[in-house]
Write a protein that holds these residues in place. Sequence first.
Motif, PDB file in Angstrom:
ATOM      1  N   GLY A 129      43.557  25.477  75.140  1.00 50.68           N
ATOM      2  CA  GLY A 129      44.012  24.463  74.480  1.00 50.68           C
ATOM      3  C   GLY A 129      45.110  23.657  75.479  1.00 50.68           C
ATOM      4  N   LEU A 130      46.075  22.868  73.929  1.00 52.24           N
ATOM      5  CA  LEU A 130      46.959  22.037  74.748  1.00 52.24           C
ATOM      6  C   LEU A 130      48.037  21.798  73.793  1.00 52.24           C
ATOM      7  CD1 LEU A 130      49.337  21.042  77.374  1.00 52.24           C
ATOM      8  CD2 LEU A 130      47.774  19.172  77.131  1.00 52.24           C
ATOM      9  N   VAL A 131      48.877  22.173  73.410  1.00 48.52           N
ATOM     10  CA  VAL A 131      50.638  22.153  72.674  1.00 48.52           C
ATOM     11  C   VAL A 131      51.275  21.646  73.760  1.00 48.52           C
ATOM     12  CG1 VAL A 131      52.152  23.100  71.264  1.00 48.52           C
ATOM     13  CG2 VAL A 131      49.279  24.054  71.198  1.00 48.52           C
ATOM     14  N   SER A 132      51.363  19.989  72.994  1.00 53.34           N
ATOM     15  CA  SER A 132      52.878  20.035  73.406  1.00 53.34           C
ATOM     16  C   SER A 132      54.250  19.860  72.581  1.00 53.34           C
ATOM     17  CB  SER A 132      52.421  18.348  74.142  1.00 53.34           C
ATOM     18  OG  SER A 132      52.725  17.744  72.648  1.00 53.34           O
ATOM     19  N   PHE A 133      55.367  20.268  73.555  1.00 49.84           N
ATOM     20  CA  PHE A 133      56.714  20.240  72.226  1.00 49.84           C
ATOM     21  C   PHE A 133      57.819  19.282  72.536  1.00 49.84           C
ATOM     22  CE2 PHE A 133      56.721  23.253  75.408  1.00 49.84           C
ATOM     23  CZ  PHE A 133      58.088  23.232  75.991  1.00 49.84           C
ATOM     24  N   ALA A 134      58.701  18.397  71.733  1.00 56.65           N
ATOM     25  CA  ALA A 134      59.414  17.757  72.021  1.00 56.65           C
ATOM     26  C   ALA A 134      60.295  18.051  71.134  1.00 56.65           C
ATOM     27  CB  ALA A 134      59.899  15.910  72.025  1.00 56.65           C
ATOM     28  N   ARG A 135      60.928  17.509  70.216  1.00 60.59           N
ATOM     29  CA  ARG A 135      61.341  17.112  68.764  1.00 60.59           C
ATOM     30  C   ARG A 135      60.774  18.238  67.812  1.00 60.59           C
ATOM     31  NH1 ARG A 135      65.538  15.187  66.188  1.00 60.59           N
ATOM     32  NH2 ARG A 135      65.458  13.199  67.901  1.00 60.59           N
ATOM     33  N   THR A 136      58.842  18.167  67.718  1.00 52.05           N
ATOM     34  CA  THR A 136      58.302  19.256  67.186  1.00 52.05           C
ATOM     35  C   THR A 136      57.413  19.222  68.122  1.00 52.05           C
ATOM     36  OG1 THR A 136      57.001  16.905  66.498  1.00 52.05           O
ATOM     37  CG2 THR A 136      58.777  17.827  64.784  1.00 52.05           C
ATOM     38  N   ALA A 137      56.143  20.291  67.479  1.00 53.18           N
ATOM     39  CA  ALA A 137      55.464  21.165  68.425  1.00 53.18           C
ATOM     40  C   ALA A 137      53.598  20.181  67.592  1.00 53.18           C
ATOM     41  CB  ALA A 137      55.119  22.842  68.577  1.00 53.18           C
ATOM     42  N   THR A 138      52.764  20.208  69.134  1.00 53.39           N
ATOM     43  CA  THR A 138      51.755  19.398  68.602  1.00 53.39           C
ATOM     44  C   THR A 138      50.441  19.828  69.410  1.00 53.39           C
ATOM     45  OG1 THR A 138      52.734  17.432  67.826  1.00 53.39           O
ATOM     46  CG2 THR A 138      50.230  16.892  67.611  1.00 53.39           C
ATOM     47  N   ASP A 161      62.131  12.746  72.215  1.00 49.16           N
ATOM     48  CA  ASP A 161      63.608  13.041  72.271  1.00 49.16           C
ATOM     49  C   ASP A 161      62.962  14.983  71.864  1.00 49.16           C
ATOM     50  OD1 ASP A 161      64.869  11.187  72.573  1.00 49.16           O
ATOM     51  OD2 ASP A 161      64.813  10.489  70.469  1.00 49.16           O
ATOM     52  N   SER A 162      64.765  15.798  71.934  1.00 49.15           N
ATOM     53  CA  SER A 162      64.934  16.837  71.988  1.00 49.15           C
ATOM     54  C   SER A 162      63.646  17.940  72.169  1.00 49.15           C
ATOM     55  CB  SER A 162      64.553  17.196  70.181  1.00 49.15           C
ATOM     56  OG  SER A 162      65.856  16.597  69.714  1.00 49.15           O
ATOM     57  N   THR A 163      63.769  19.136  71.970  1.00 47.96           N
ATOM     58  CA  THR A 163      63.293  20.265  72.751  1.00 47.96           C
ATOM     59  C   THR A 163      62.899  21.387  71.701  1.00 47.96           C
ATOM     60  OG1 THR A 163      64.077  20.156  74.736  1.00 47.96           O
ATOM     61  CG2 THR A 163      63.116  22.221  74.934  1.00 47.96           C
ATOM     62  N   ALA A 164      61.877  21.085  71.381  1.00 49.43           N
ATOM     63  CA  ALA A 164      61.489  22.599  70.280  1.00 49.43           C
ATOM     64  C   ALA A 164      60.964  24.295  70.328  1.00 49.43           C
ATOM     65  CB  ALA A 164      60.754  22.228  69.021  1.00 49.43           C
ATOM     66  N   ILE A 165      61.279  25.279  71.765  1.00 52.93           N
ATOM     67  CA  ILE A 165      60.539  25.671  72.209  1.00 52.93           C
ATOM     68  C   ILE A 165      59.179  26.858  71.182  1.00 52.93           C
ATOM     69  CG2 ILE A 165      60.905  27.143  73.658  1.00 52.93           C
ATOM     70  CD1 ILE A 165      63.229  26.196  75.315  1.00 52.93           C
ATOM     71  N   GLY A 166      60.876  26.745  69.790  1.00 50.11           N
ATOM     72  CA  GLY A 166      60.540  27.984  68.998  1.00 50.11           C
ATOM     73  C   GLY A 166      58.934  27.408  68.422  1.00 50.11           C
ATOM     74  N   GLU A 167      58.904  26.223  68.298  1.00 45.19           N
ATOM     75  CA  GLU A 167      57.777  26.251  67.172  1.00 45.19           C
ATOM     76  C   GLU A 167      56.766  26.123  67.562  1.00 45.19           C
ATOM     77  OE1 GLU A 167      57.861  24.415  64.035  1.00 45.19           O
ATOM     78  OE2 GLU A 167      59.767  24.528  63.556  1.00 45.19           O
ATOM     79  N   ALA A 168      56.950  25.325  69.588  1.00 43.88           N
ATOM     80  CA  ALA A 168      55.926  25.286  70.462  1.00 43.88           C
ATOM     81  C   ALA A 168      55.027  26.683  70.186  1.00 43.88           C
ATOM     82  CB  ALA A 168      56.298  25.581  71.647  1.00 43.88           C
ATOM     83  N   ASN A 200      66.460  25.158  73.369  1.00 39.97           N
ATOM     84  CA  ASN A 200      65.885  25.151  72.103  1.00 39.97           C
ATOM     85  C   ASN A 200      66.843  23.970  71.420  1.00 39.97           C
ATOM     86  OD1 ASN A 200      63.381  25.537  70.511  1.00 39.97           O
ATOM     87  ND2 ASN A 200      65.082  26.477  69.376  1.00 39.97           N
ATOM     88  N   THR A 201      66.629  22.530  71.273  1.00 39.27           N
ATOM     89  CA  THR A 201      67.652  21.725  70.217  1.00 39.27           C
ATOM     90  C   THR A 201      66.615  21.942  68.548  1.00 39.27           C
ATOM     91  OG1 THR A 201      66.238  20.383  71.105  1.00 39.27           O
ATOM     92  CG2 THR A 201      68.636  20.790  72.594  1.00 39.27           C
ATOM     93  N   SER A 202      65.828  22.029  68.894  1.00 43.51           N
ATOM     94  CA  SER A 202      65.494  21.399  67.755  1.00 43.51           C
ATOM     95  C   SER A 202      63.984  22.728  66.776  1.00 43.51           C
ATOM     96  CB  SER A 202      64.292  20.223  67.910  1.00 43.51           C
ATOM     97  OG  SER A 202      63.920  19.224  66.624  1.00 43.51           O
ATOM     98  N   GLY A 203      64.138  22.683  65.483  1.00 44.83           N
ATOM     99  CA  GLY A 203      63.028  23.240  65.193  1.00 44.83           C
ATOM    100  C   GLY A 203      63.411  24.438  64.665  1.00 44.83           C
ATOM    101  N   SER A 204      62.490  25.927  64.882  1.00 39.99           N
ATOM    102  CA  SER A 204      62.476  27.061  64.074  1.00 39.99           C
ATOM    103  C   SER A 204      63.306  27.718  65.787  1.00 39.99           C
ATOM    104  CB  SER A 204      60.828  27.696  64.756  1.00 39.99           C
ATOM    105  OG  SER A 204      60.232  27.598  63.070  1.00 39.99           O
ATOM    106  N   PRO A 205      64.297  29.403  65.706  1.00 38.25           N
ATOM    107  CA  PRO A 205      64.944  29.888  66.665  1.00 38.25           C
ATOM    108  C   PRO A 205      63.986  30.237  67.251  1.00 38.25           C
ATOM    109  CG  PRO A 205      65.603  30.147  64.694  1.00 38.25           C
ATOM    110  CD  PRO A 205      64.185  29.325  64.367  1.00 38.25           C
TER     111      PRO A 205
END
Length: 315
Positions: A129-138, A161-168, A200-205
């Motif tokens: 599977g593939l998940v992309s993430f920036a401000r959010t993760a999808t 914009d942004s980077t949401a590693i925790g959300e990813a 990590n600049t967005s979303g969950s830690p």
Amino acid sequence: MRFEQPLWLWLLLVAVALVVAYVIAQRRRSAYAVRFATLPMLEKVAPRRPGWRRHAPALAFLAAIVVLTVAIARPVTDVQVPRERATVVVAMDVSNSMASTDVAPNRFEVAKEAATEFVNNLPEQFNVGLVSFARTATVVSPPSTNHQAAVDAIGNLQMADSTAIGEAVLTSLQAIQSLDAQAANDPPPARIVLLSDGANTSGSPIDEGAQAASQAGVPVSTIAYGTPDGTIDLEGRTIPVPADTESLQGLAEATSGSFYSAESDEELRDVYSDLQSSIGWTTEEREITNLVAGIALAAALLAGLASLLWFSRLP
């Protein structure tokens, strides 16, 4: 290597005894020859000596005995075997920092090409599977054995914009758990492979994602991508975009995953190649008695063949 029946290894003492007996016999043979005739006469009677060939069949036969003894002890060793199934979620950072040209032509294009090769080289029976993430993760492509869907999704990724590693991590876990729910009786082992070139600049830690992955028993292997001197131009300003290697390494260690750092096209491809090997294969203990016995048989046949060719007799 270990042995299922190590007591049989005591038979190796027989091989040692044969070596001692062979050495003594050779010395006695030389002594008898010297007593039989003078040295000039010996040279006329037997001007050509077989040299090392005289001992080769005996050495091969001895090797056969040693290896056969090892086989009787039933050796067991670790071997690499292909996994029958697994679920792999590729989580890719699509933040604007991926436009940095410190990796030519830019981080984004190289990352997509390397990820495509990685997916194509995974075993066909794996769910990918593939998940992309920036401000959010999808979840761009849900995990399935349709690898082409993941490859097509990689090709269609766009930066944001942004980077949401925790959300990813959390989103990847949801995709895995959704698939596992369909195979609740026996879900396959899973792994998240996460690439990021920023912090990590967005979303969950990140810690929250790491804790969830650890509790679910899903390792997260991370790739810190880009050089420390990477920059992007934003509204007339030059902004440094180094990867947060410390956080990514901590995420991998907290989830029993692997951490990698890649600063070039070649290094990134090497990382994905190493990940493909570690994910696609597993280490298992296997008894190799048949293999060792086959080596012993080959050594015995070699001893007999050499003796027949050189001396027209069996050892």
